[in-house]
Design an enzyme around this catalytic site. Structure first.
Site, PDB file in Angstrom:
ATOM      1  N   THR A  20       0.834  -1.206   0.000  1.00 12.16           N
ATOM      2  CA  THR A  20       0.000   0.000   0.000  1.00 12.16           C
ATOM      3  C   THR A  20       0.869   1.257   0.000  1.00 12.16           C
ATOM      4  OG1 THR A  20      -1.605  -1.213   1.309  1.00 12.16           O
ATOM      5  CG2 THR A  20      -1.847   1.176   1.280  1.00 12.16           C
ATOM      6  N   LYS A 113       6.008   2.268  12.707  1.00 10.15           N
ATOM      7  CA  LYS A 113       5.864   2.697  14.114  1.00 10.15           C
ATOM      8  C   LYS A 113       6.215   1.581  15.088  1.00 10.15           C
ATOM      9  CE  LYS A 113       1.609   1.633  12.338  1.00 10.15           C
ATOM     10  NZ  LYS A 113       0.881   2.004  11.160  1.00 10.15           N
ATOM     11  N   GLY A 142      -0.316   9.016  10.121  1.00 11.74           N
ATOM     12  CA  GLY A 142      -0.302   9.022   8.645  1.00 11.74           C
ATOM     13  C   GLY A 142      -0.050  10.369   8.014  1.00 11.74           C
ATOM     14  N   ILE A 144      -1.072  13.354   8.801  1.00  9.28           N
ATOM     15  CA  ILE A 144      -1.006  14.569   9.632  1.00  9.28           C
ATOM     16  C   ILE A 144       0.461  14.867   9.941  1.00  9.28           C
ATOM     17  CG2 ILE A 144      -1.637  15.626  11.834  1.00  9.28           C
ATOM     18  CD1 ILE A 144      -3.981  13.724  12.047  1.00  9.28           C
ATOM     19  N   GLY A 195     -11.259  -3.371   4.143  1.00 10.99           N
ATOM     20  CA  GLY A 195      -9.810  -3.214   4.068  1.00 10.99           C
ATOM     21  C   GLY A 195      -9.258  -2.216   5.069  1.00 10.99           C
ATOM     22  N   GLU A 198      -6.752  -4.930   9.593  1.00  7.17           N
ATOM     23  CA  GLU A 198      -5.937  -6.038   9.090  1.00  7.17           C
ATOM     24  C   GLU A 198      -6.711  -7.349   9.228  1.00  7.17           C
ATOM     25  OE1 GLU A 198      -2.765  -5.396   8.115  1.00  7.17           O
ATOM     26  OE2 GLU A 198      -3.002  -3.293   8.655  1.00  7.17           O
ATOM     27  N   LYS A 213       2.349   4.461  18.404  1.00  7.86           N
ATOM     28  CA  LYS A 213       2.391   5.874  17.974  1.00  7.86           C
ATOM     29  C   LYS A 213       2.517   6.798  19.191  1.00  7.86           C
ATOM     30  CE  LYS A 213      -0.444   4.656  13.983  1.00  7.86           C
ATOM     31  NZ  LYS A 213      -1.823   4.466  13.534  1.00  7.86           N
ATOM     32  N   GLY A 310      -3.656   4.873   4.848  1.00  5.59           N
ATOM     33  CA  GLY A 310      -4.024   4.779   3.439  1.00  5.59           C
ATOM     34  C   GLY A 310      -2.875   5.208   2.553  1.00  5.59           C
TER      35      GLY A 310
HETATM   36  P1  NDP Z   1       1.846  -3.970   2.894  1.00  9.35           P
HETATM   37  O1  NDP Z   1       1.615  -5.262   3.565  1.00  9.35           O
HETATM   38  O2  NDP Z   1       0.822  -3.446   1.965  1.00  9.35           O
HETATM   39  O3  NDP Z   1       3.235  -4.023   2.105  1.00  9.35           O
HETATM   40  C1  NDP Z   1       4.391  -4.594   2.654  1.00  9.35           C
HETATM   41  C2  NDP Z   1       5.421  -4.734   1.549  1.00  9.35           C
HETATM   42  O4  NDP Z   1       6.604  -5.256   2.111  1.00  9.35           O
HETATM   43  C3  NDP Z   1       4.994  -5.675   0.426  1.00  9.35           C
HETATM   44  O5  NDP Z   1       5.344  -5.126  -0.814  1.00  9.35           O
HETATM   45  C4  NDP Z   1       5.805  -6.934   0.677  1.00  9.35           C
HETATM   46  O6  NDP Z   1       6.203  -7.613  -0.509  1.00  9.35           O
HETATM   47  C5  NDP Z   1       7.044  -6.359   1.335  1.00  9.35           C
HETATM   48  N1  NDP Z   1       7.658  -7.341   2.221  1.00  9.35           N
HETATM   49  C6  NDP Z   1       7.113  -7.943   3.285  1.00  9.35           C
HETATM   50  N2  NDP Z   1       7.980  -8.786   3.841  1.00  9.35           N
HETATM   51  C7  NDP Z   1       9.110  -8.713   3.104  1.00  9.35           C
HETATM   52  C8  NDP Z   1      10.358  -9.356   3.146  1.00  9.35           C
HETATM   53  N3  NDP Z   1      10.646 -10.260   4.084  1.00  9.35           N
HETATM   54  N4  NDP Z   1      11.278  -9.031   2.204  1.00  9.35           N
HETATM   55  C9  NDP Z   1      10.993  -8.120   1.251  1.00  9.35           C
HETATM   56  N5  NDP Z   1       9.816  -7.469   1.153  1.00  9.35           N
HETATM   57  C10 NDP Z   1       8.898  -7.778   2.071  1.00  9.35           C
HETATM   58  O7  NDP Z   1       2.146  -2.899   4.062  1.00  9.35           O
HETATM   59  P2  NDP Z   1       1.836  -1.365   4.059  1.00  9.35           P
HETATM   60  O8  NDP Z   1       2.331  -0.749   2.825  1.00  9.35           O
HETATM   61  O9  NDP Z   1       0.434  -1.147   4.458  1.00  9.35           O
HETATM   62  O10 NDP Z   1       2.700  -0.874   5.333  1.00  9.35           O
HETATM   63  C11 NDP Z   1       4.082  -0.731   5.259  1.00  9.35           C
HETATM   64  C12 NDP Z   1       4.574  -0.016   6.516  1.00  9.35           C
HETATM   65  O11 NDP Z   1       3.947   1.244   6.623  1.00  9.35           O
HETATM   66  C13 NDP Z   1       4.268  -0.737   7.838  1.00  9.35           C
HETATM   67  O12 NDP Z   1       5.313  -0.479   8.740  1.00  9.35           O
HETATM   68  C14 NDP Z   1       2.993  -0.052   8.311  1.00  9.35           C
HETATM   69  O13 NDP Z   1       2.811  -0.123   9.708  1.00  9.35           O
HETATM   70  C15 NDP Z   1       3.276   1.367   7.872  1.00  9.35           C
HETATM   71  N6  NDP Z   1       2.103   2.196   7.714  1.00  9.35           N
HETATM   72  C16 NDP Z   1       1.098   1.794   6.897  1.00  9.35           C
HETATM   73  C17 NDP Z   1       0.003   2.590   6.701  1.00  9.35           C
HETATM   74  C18 NDP Z   1      -1.094   2.197   5.791  1.00  9.35           C
HETATM   75  O14 NDP Z   1      -2.049   2.952   5.653  1.00  9.35           O
HETATM   76  N7  NDP Z   1      -1.036   1.044   5.121  1.00  9.35           N
HETATM   77  C19 NDP Z   1      -0.119   3.878   7.391  1.00  9.35           C
HETATM   78  C20 NDP Z   1       1.021   4.249   8.197  1.00  9.35           C
HETATM   79  C21 NDP Z   1       2.080   3.407   8.359  1.00  9.35           C
HETATM   80  P3  NDP Z   1       5.158  -8.346  -1.503  1.00  9.35           P
HETATM   81  O15 NDP Z   1       4.258  -7.229  -1.994  1.00  9.35           O
HETATM   82  O16 NDP Z   1       5.979  -8.906  -2.568  1.00  9.35           O
HETATM   83  O17 NDP Z   1       4.417  -9.332  -0.671  1.00  9.35           O
HETATM   84  N1  HSE Z   2      -3.885   0.315  11.166  1.00 11.08           N
HETATM   85  C1  HSE Z   2      -3.574   1.704  11.297  1.00 11.08           C
HETATM   86  C2  HSE Z   2      -4.869   2.477  11.592  1.00 11.08           C
HETATM   87  C3  HSE Z   2      -2.917   2.159  10.024  1.00 11.08           C
HETATM   88  O1  HSE Z   2      -5.960   1.904  11.500  1.00 11.08           O
HETATM   89  O2  HSE Z   2      -4.805   3.638  11.950  1.00 11.08           O
HETATM   90  C4  HSE Z   2      -2.104   3.395  10.117  1.00 11.08           C
HETATM   91  O3  HSE Z   2      -1.123   3.396  11.041  1.00 11.08           O
END
Ligand code: NDP
Ligand code: HSE
Length: 437
Positions: A20, A113, A142, A144, A195, A198, A213, A310
């Site tokens: 994402t 985080k 996120g 903010i 979505g 989790e 956080k 997001g």
């Molecule tokens: P996703 O699960 O959507 O993406 C994780 C990515 O990491 C995927 O592309 C995955 O690869 C890759 N990955 C996972 N494990 C491995 C590994 N062992 N080696 C290499 N690549 C790996 O997560 P998000 O994008 O949602 O979140 C990423 C980070 O951002 C997290 O720390 C989350 O807490 C933080 N975050 C997320 C927010 C959100 O809105 N989603 C908001 C704020 C923070 P593949 O695609 O090939 O499986």
């Molecule tokens: N799972 C978190 C939330 C994503 O719902 O706020 C962003 O950190």
């Protein structure tokens, strides 16, 4: 650390994680290239990317970037000045990558985080020693820009407290429960389908994500080492539709808040569902929105509201961090230099002072109110209001109480003693009431 390349000077970025957030960063850097060039002295270019599955369709053209199978290899990639870590997890490849990146003199931008809550102070020390950025705006609330706001705009203030709605999933669930009268489990299932939550939603609904956080915010606010273990955490699983309806009746809303506060006994860090006055601004922050409130001794109260998660909001925060690095603005991660961050004196939980809401399910028979009142009298807890509904004979009925200010220890003793009253059928449902002054 921008370097010369064929197109002039550019900041070269390696992105680990293409889910994402990672894909959002790639898209933003492409779609807003002109805007970035207006504000930044040189381009920010993605040069290398990594994820688990190279063949996955990610709806973005990655063919122009070097693909690296092992994300940790980005830390030594010759065309990478900054590593963007958006894999997630407090250990494993995310941690290894960040440690190696710092060791290899690469700046780091992360949204992680969980990792910062557990290892933030140590990582910040290494980064600062090496003159590198450890930037993480996306990790807290996120989109903010709260870290920038606290570390820069509010930096001249002594911060008295910082609190907020730090988890969008919980706020969505509580909002839906109030608007539709449905129970927690029902709305959680919907949030998962949409979505927001989790597949394993425990980090969200058990308050752990908000606690990660909060521990970061507390460090920035009070100049202390990040102390995730010092956060008192409970989530929203036990909030029922009945509590939400009573909150309405009493003039409150139920929110999951993360609260960091200086008290005469030390620093309090709490994440829990609580009642807030319905007329307060934070009570009106609904759905997946986050809000963060700070109070500084000269500036007074500040509140920021925005999307806490997001693709778009999170990418926005990450790219702002990249722009700071490109501009040469490299500040200590937690505002005060990491080597000065000492463990906080933690306030004992039982000394927390406040009012409480209690819901008791009782057999309505003579003397039950007297039993409850007797326990409260013995513990010197003063009742503020009481609601009891009509009953059918033999039926369990709710008795709802609110208290005047007392301590958490006293409420704990009241709850323990009420558990021994025969006509009370289940453990008391307790929620703190936060007046937030
Ligand atoms: P996703 O699960 O959507 O993406 C994780 C990515 O990491 C995927 O592309 C995955 O690869 C890759 N990955 C996972 N494990 C491995 C590994 N062992 N080696 C290499 N690549 C790996 O997560 P998000 O994008 O949602 O979140 C990423 C980070 O951002 C997290 O720390 C989350 O807490 C933080 N975050 C997320 C927010 C959100 O809105 N989603 C908001 C704020 C923070 P593949 O695609 O090939 O499986
Ligand atoms: N799972 C978190 C939330 C994503 O719902 O706020 C962003 O950190």
């Amino acid at each position: 650390m921008a370097v010369e390349n064929a197109s002039g000077r550019a900041l070269r970025v390696g992105i680990a994680g293409l889910g994402t957030v990672g894909v959002g960063v790639v898209r933003l850097l492409e779609e807003n290239r002109d805007i970035l060039l207006q504000h930044c002295p040189w381009p920010i270019e993605v040069t290398a990317v990594s994820a688990r599955d190279r063949r996955k369709n990610r709806d973005v053209d990655l063919s122009k970037y070097d693909w690296v199978d092992d994300p940790v290899a980005l830390a030594s990639h010759p065309k990478v000045d900054v590593v963007v870590e958006v894999i997630g997890g407090s250990s494993g490849p995310a941690k290894l990558l960040i440690e190696k990146a710092i060791a290899n003199k690469r700046h780091v931008v992360t949204a992680n985080k969980a990792l910062l809550a557990e290892h933030g102070t140590v990582l910040a020390r290494s980064a600062e020693k090496a003159g590198l950025a450890l930037a993480y705006e996306a990790a807290v609330a996120g989109g903010i820009p709260i870290i920038k706001s606290m570390r820069e705009g509010l930096a001249a203030n002594r911060i008295e407290h910082v609190y907020g709605i730090l988890n969008g999933t919980c706020n969505y669930i509580l909002t839906q429960m109030r608007e539709t009268g449905r129970e927690f489990a029902d709305v959680l299932a919907e949030a998962q389908k949409l979505g927001y939550a989790e597949a394993d939603p425990s980090f969200d609904v058990d308050g752990i994500d908000a606690a990660h956080k909060l521990s970061i915010l507390t460090s920035v606010a009070f100049g202390v080492a990040v102390n995730f273990d010092g956060v008192r955490i409970s989530g929203i699983r036990n909030v029922s539709a009945a509590d939400i309806a009573y909150a309405d009746e009493l003039g409150y809303r139920i929110k999951l808040l993360g609260i960091g506060r200086k008290s005469p006994h030390g620093i309090e860090q709490r994440v829990h569902a609580c009642m807030v006055p319905a007329a307060s601004t934070i009570a009106k922050v609904d759905g997946v929105y986050n809000a963060v409130v700070t109070n500084g001794n000269f500036v007074g109260e500040n509140m920021a509201i925005g999307r806490g998660a997001g693709r778009g909001p999170t990418a926005s925060a990450i790219v702002a961090d990249l722009m700071d690095i490109a501009r040469g603005r490299i500040l200590p991660a937690f505002s005060a230099p990491a080597e000065t961050l000492e463990p906080a004196r933690q306030a004992p939980v039982g000394l927390h002072a406040g009012s409480y809401y209690l819901r008791l399910m009782v057999v309505d028979k003579p003397g039950v109110i007297a039993d409850i009142a007797g326990v409260m009298r013995d513990e010197s807890v003063s009742m503020e209001a009481m609601i009891q509904r009509a009953r059918s004979p033999g039926e369990a009925v709710p008795i709802v109480l609110t208290t005047h200010e007392t301590t958490e220890a006293a409420i704990g003793r009241v709850v323990a003693r009420l558990a021994n009253v025969n006509s009370i059928l289940e453990p008391a449902h307790v929620l703190p009431i936060e007046t937030l002054s």
